[in-house]
Design an enzyme around this catalytic site. Structure first.
Site, mmCIF file in Angstrom:
data_model
loop_
_atom_site.group_PDB
_atom_site.id
_atom_site.type_symbol
_atom_site.label_atom_id
_atom_site.label_comp_id
_atom_site.label_asym_id
_atom_site.label_seq_id
_atom_site.Cartn_x
_atom_site.Cartn_y
_atom_site.Cartn_z
ATOM 1 N N CYS A 2 -133.795 -88.544 -93.198
ATOM 2 C CA CYS A 2 -132.956 -88.706 -94.379
ATOM 3 C C CYS A 2 -131.496 -88.758 -93.940
ATOM 4 C CB CYS A 2 -133.101 -87.608 -95.413
ATOM 5 S SG CYS A 2 -134.750 -87.425 -96.057
ATOM 6 N N ARG A 27 -132.182 -93.206 -90.184
ATOM 7 C CA ARG A 27 -132.708 -91.849 -90.375
ATOM 8 C C ARG A 27 -133.860 -91.793 -91.379
ATOM 9 N NH1 ARG A 27 -128.950 -88.057 -88.498
ATOM 10 N NH2 ARG A 27 -129.982 -86.461 -89.706
ATOM 11 N N TRP A 74 -136.570 -90.301 -95.889
ATOM 12 C CA TRP A 74 -137.806 -90.340 -95.101
ATOM 13 C C TRP A 74 -138.678 -89.263 -95.723
ATOM 14 C CZ3 TRP A 74 -140.832 -87.133 -92.076
ATOM 15 C CH2 TRP A 74 -141.743 -87.763 -91.225
ATOM 16 N N ASN A 100 -131.051 -83.331 -97.032
ATOM 17 C CA ASN A 100 -131.779 -83.696 -95.814
ATOM 18 C C ASN A 100 -132.328 -82.406 -95.233
ATOM 19 O OD1 ASN A 100 -132.608 -84.581 -93.262
ATOM 20 N ND2 ASN A 100 -130.557 -84.413 -92.424
ATOM 21 N N GLY A 101 -133.642 -82.296 -95.143
ATOM 22 C CA GLY A 101 -134.253 -81.078 -94.611
ATOM 23 C C GLY A 101 -135.489 -80.723 -95.422
ATOM 24 N N GLU A 486 -144.002 -94.215 -71.336
ATOM 25 C CA GLU A 486 -142.893 -94.723 -72.150
ATOM 26 C C GLU A 486 -143.158 -96.175 -72.580
ATOM 27 O OE1 GLU A 486 -140.641 -93.543 -73.779
ATOM 28 O OE2 GLU A 486 -139.116 -95.042 -74.066
ATOM 29 N N LYS A 490 -143.412 -97.431 -76.436
ATOM 30 C CA LYS A 490 -142.557 -98.506 -76.970
ATOM 31 C C LYS A 490 -143.417 -99.545 -77.677
ATOM 32 C CE LYS A 490 -139.522 -97.056 -77.037
ATOM 33 N NZ LYS A 490 -139.122 -95.788 -76.508
ATOM 34 N N GLU A 493 -145.089 -98.083 -81.038
ATOM 35 C CA GLU A 493 -144.236 -97.710 -82.169
ATOM 36 C C GLU A 493 -143.573 -98.900 -82.850
ATOM 37 O OE1 GLU A 493 -140.826 -95.203 -81.341
ATOM 38 O OE2 GLU A 493 -140.581 -96.108 -79.380
ATOM 39 N N HIS A 509 -161.473 -92.156 -64.611
ATOM 40 C CA HIS A 509 -162.121 -90.984 -65.213
ATOM 41 C C HIS A 509 -162.325 -91.170 -66.717
ATOM 42 C CE1 HIS A 509 -161.840 -88.847 -61.439
ATOM 43 N NE2 HIS A 509 -160.588 -89.265 -61.355
ATOM 44 N N LYS A 608 -135.302 -92.125 -86.964
ATOM 45 C CA LYS A 608 -134.674 -91.915 -85.656
ATOM 46 C C LYS A 608 -134.508 -90.442 -85.326
ATOM 47 C CE LYS A 608 -132.277 -93.554 -82.139
ATOM 48 N NZ LYS A 608 -133.197 -94.072 -81.121
HETATM 49 C C1 F6R Z 1 -139.344 -93.143 -79.339
HETATM 50 C C2 F6R Z 1 -138.393 -92.227 -79.932
HETATM 51 C C3 F6R Z 1 -138.832 -90.844 -80.221
HETATM 52 C C4 F6R Z 1 -137.735 -89.851 -79.808
HETATM 53 C C5 F6R Z 1 -138.118 -88.431 -80.253
HETATM 54 C C6 F6R Z 1 -137.097 -87.416 -79.790
HETATM 55 O O1 F6R Z 1 -138.781 -94.388 -79.108
HETATM 56 O O2 F6R Z 1 -137.275 -92.574 -80.191
HETATM 57 O O3 F6R Z 1 -140.030 -90.548 -79.594
HETATM 58 O O4 F6R Z 1 -137.553 -89.925 -78.441
HETATM 59 O O5 F6R Z 1 -138.222 -88.382 -81.636
HETATM 60 O O6 F6R Z 1 -135.840 -87.661 -80.336
HETATM 61 P P1 F6R Z 1 -134.546 -87.042 -79.713
HETATM 62 O O7 F6R Z 1 -134.379 -87.586 -78.357
HETATM 63 O O8 F6R Z 1 -133.453 -87.458 -80.641
HETATM 64 O O9 F6R Z 1 -134.742 -85.554 -79.682
#
Ligand code: F6R
Length: 613
Positions: A2, A27, A74, A100-101, A486, A490, A493, A509, A608
């Site tokens: 949010c 957000r 969100w 937000n929260g 990673e 990517k 997501e 395995h 994010k």
């Molecule tokens: C993936 C992504 C998330 C963040 C995770 C941690 O692309 O962006 O997996 O890495 O939510 O977020 P931060 O780094 O802000 O603590």
């Protein structure tokens, strides 16, 4: 999660709020709303969808007013719909609140308020809070600021809120606990936002509200801050270092693509002033006071989530190899709830791009409470994690707006590499010649990333071949194992293709059962310690007709003869390979997602900054 924004001043609030919401849309983007105060009217507009849907919804409506609040959601409590969108109002319609929260004890408060005759429209925890403030205001006969303070004393949970009162249009009240809130101080005007991005184009002077603080912005008296215990606080005004152009797409189709291409610069910026080739040293100013602690540490714990956790895994390999300190890498969400053994001579490194991730924050509080030294690696200056850690080093990646993390990952790995090198040198666990070779190699990384980026056309071509895949495997060993994880994250997501990362040797395995001619298998097979072993793993995949896309060291002829596609990256030292090998994987995911018509910068269900647990 949010985004909230608010304005009080001489200008029209609506355009400032909408622009701010666009900046905060990363957000959360399932619904949005604004409330505007104008000549005794409180006009609230909200709807399901993105900020652009809100703009369409408000078309032709009364949008005047020099005071207003805005929210992009969100969903946590209640599905994304018009009713659950913020702002929420009191029954009388006098109060409007954005949040937000999460209010954890909202159910108990709601029950109490229902007994007292309140009725509720939405499924949200937020609506309960606005009713509670309204109830206190009426029953205690207090002004808005005091009602907010009293209400927050009975709330359990996390919040950043802003409240407007139709009866007192020259006052705006805001408060925070565990969710961020920044106040911008302009000339006769004030801004409030979840981060500084909506504020930077109006003023560079900001105050980061601390946990438990309440800000009262009064058109006549300016800004006053006190805490929920009613103690007066002096605002600490800081100057923002953010630049507006870093918040724009700068000619790219998406923020994600821009951020991928920014990596030569963001890696360089994360090394600037820290890596000194002439003197042959690494100095991380933010942690020099804790150098001795590192040198004596019996153990390092690294906590983080998602991509930051993957960077932490690279950190594990780096610290163990270069500084000979045992490392455990923990998902913050697991660590915080399993009563971990933490000692006073442990060092906990918390990694977070946003610096606001709720689980990482909670893991820090837990470890801090047990006496560990907490070192932060954050990207957002002034963020909650940056402020609660004992010390730390910022990554200087610049604002990351695309929801999928890219340049933050390479900046985190860069800082971890510098840290491990610095501590390794102080401890004498790296031979001098190797140390100098690694410094030179690290210094050369930005130019090599640039070179990898020049191969984008080939990567796009490969993306086109595999864009319809339903599954994908990512394999790597040693330093490349976290990169495999990673790469898989990517892809899933942003393109919604199911993908898994594995240590290459683990494949036999279990996951090998999945391999058939439909399965793309991305393998990081660069020259280095595990090269021959990875080549054998490639043979195993090939024997089962899997399609191999291999990331290899430029000039490799062995894998070229085995794989369906090879993507060459410049040669570098093993510990630095992740900084190069992750780039093609980021680009592949990006192009596949675009080809599949996915919303790359705002993938479904994600946000994010994950400020809820
Ligand atoms: C993936 C992504 C998330 C963040 C995770 C941690 O692309 O962006 O997996 O890495 O939510 O977020 P931060 O780094 O802000 O603590």
């Amino acid at each position: 999660m949010c985004g909230i924004v608010a304005y009080m001043g001489e200008k029209q609030a609506y355009p400032i709020l909408i622009n701010g919401l666009r900046r905060l849309e990363y957000r959360g983007y399932d619904s949005a709303g604004v409330a505007l105060l104008r000549e005794g009217d409180l006009n609230v507009y909200k709807c399901q969808g993105k900020v652009s849907d809100l703009e369409a919804h408000t078309m032709g409506k009364e949008l005047g007013g020099t005071v207003g609040i805005g929210h992009t959601r969100w969903a946590t409590h209640g599905p994304p719909n018009d009713v659950n969108a913020h702002p929420h109002q009191s029954t009388s319609g006098d109060l409007a609140l954005i949040h937000n929260g999460i209010i954890e004890n909202y159910a108990a408060i709601k029950e109490e308020l229902l007994h007292r005759g309140h009725s509720f429209q939405s499924d949200t925890d937020t609506e309960v809070l606005v009713h509670l403030i309204d109830d206190i205001q009426r029953s205690e006969g207090v002004d808005l600021a005091e009602a907010v303070r009293l209400a927050l004393n009975s709330v359990v949970g996390a919040y950043a809120i802003v409240v407007l009162d139709r009866k007192d249009p020259d006052v705006m009240v805001a408060a925070r606990k565990s969710s961020p809130l920044v106040i911008g101080i302009g000339d006769g005007e004030h801004f409030l936002a979840s981060d500084a991005t909506p504020i930077v184009e109006h003023t560079k002077n900001v105050v980061y509200l601390e946990d438990g603080e309440i800000a009262v912005i009064d058109r006549r008296k300016g800004l006053k801050i006190r805490n929920i215990k009613n103690q007066v606080k002096t605002p600490f005004i800081q100057e923002l270092e953010m630049h507006l152009e870093t918040l724009e797409k700068g000619g790219y189709d998406h923020f994600m693509l821009k951020e991928i291409h920014e990596q030569p610069r963001s890696i360089r910026d994360s090394m600037r002033g820290r890596l000194n080739l002439a003197k042959g040293e690494v100095v991380l100013g933010g942690i020099t006071d804790y150098e001795q602690k590192f040198v004596q540490a019996k153990r390092i714990l690294i906590v983080g989530c998602g991509t930051s956790w993957h960077a932490g895994l690279v950190g594990e390999y780096l610290f163990e190899e270069l500084a000979r300190i045992p490392v455990e890498v923990e998902y913050a969400s697991e660590f915080r709830y399993r009563n971990p053994v933490i000692n006073e001579d442990d060092i906990v490194i918390a990694i977070s791009q946003s610096g606001e991730t709720a689980d990482t924050l909670a893991a820090i509080e837990l470890a801090k409470g047990k006496g560990a030294t907490i070192i932060g690696i954050c990207n957002v200056v002034g963020s909650s994690i940056a402020r609660v850690t004992h010390a730390g080093s910022y990554t200087h990646a610049g604002p990351e707006i695309g929801v999928a993390s890219t340049k933050a990952f390479t900046a985190q790995v860069t800082v971890l590499t510098l840290m491990a090198l610095m501590i390794g040198q102080r401890k004498g666990t790296i031979a001098g010649s190797r140390f100098h070779r690694l410094l030179n190699e690290l210094d050369a990384i930005p130019a090599k990333v640039e070179k990898v980026l020049q191969g984008e056309a080939q990567i796009k071509y490969i993306a086109d071949i595999y864009k319809e895949a339903s599954n994908a495997l990512y394999l790597g060993r040693g330093y490349s194992f976290p990169v495999a994880l990673e790469g898989a994250l990517k892809l899933k997501e942003i393109s919604y293709i199911h993908a898994e990362g594995y240590p290459a040797a683990e494949m036999k395995h279990g996951p090998i059962a999945l391999i058939d001619e439909e399965m793309p298998v991305f393998v990081i097979a660069t020259k280095g310690a595990s090269y021959e072993k990875v080549v054998s793993n490639i043979q195993e995949v090939k024997a089962r007709k899997g399609k191999i896309i291999a990331i290899v060291t430029e000039g490799d002829t062995v894998v070229d003869g085995l794989a369906d596609h090879v993507i060459g990256i410049p040669d570098t030292a093993d510990p630095l390979v992740p900084l190069l090998s992750v780039i093609p994987l980021q680009l592949i995911s990006y192009h596949i997602a675009v080809m599949r018509g996915c919303n790359v910068d705002q993938p479904r269900n994600l946000a994010k900054s994950v400020t809820v647990e």
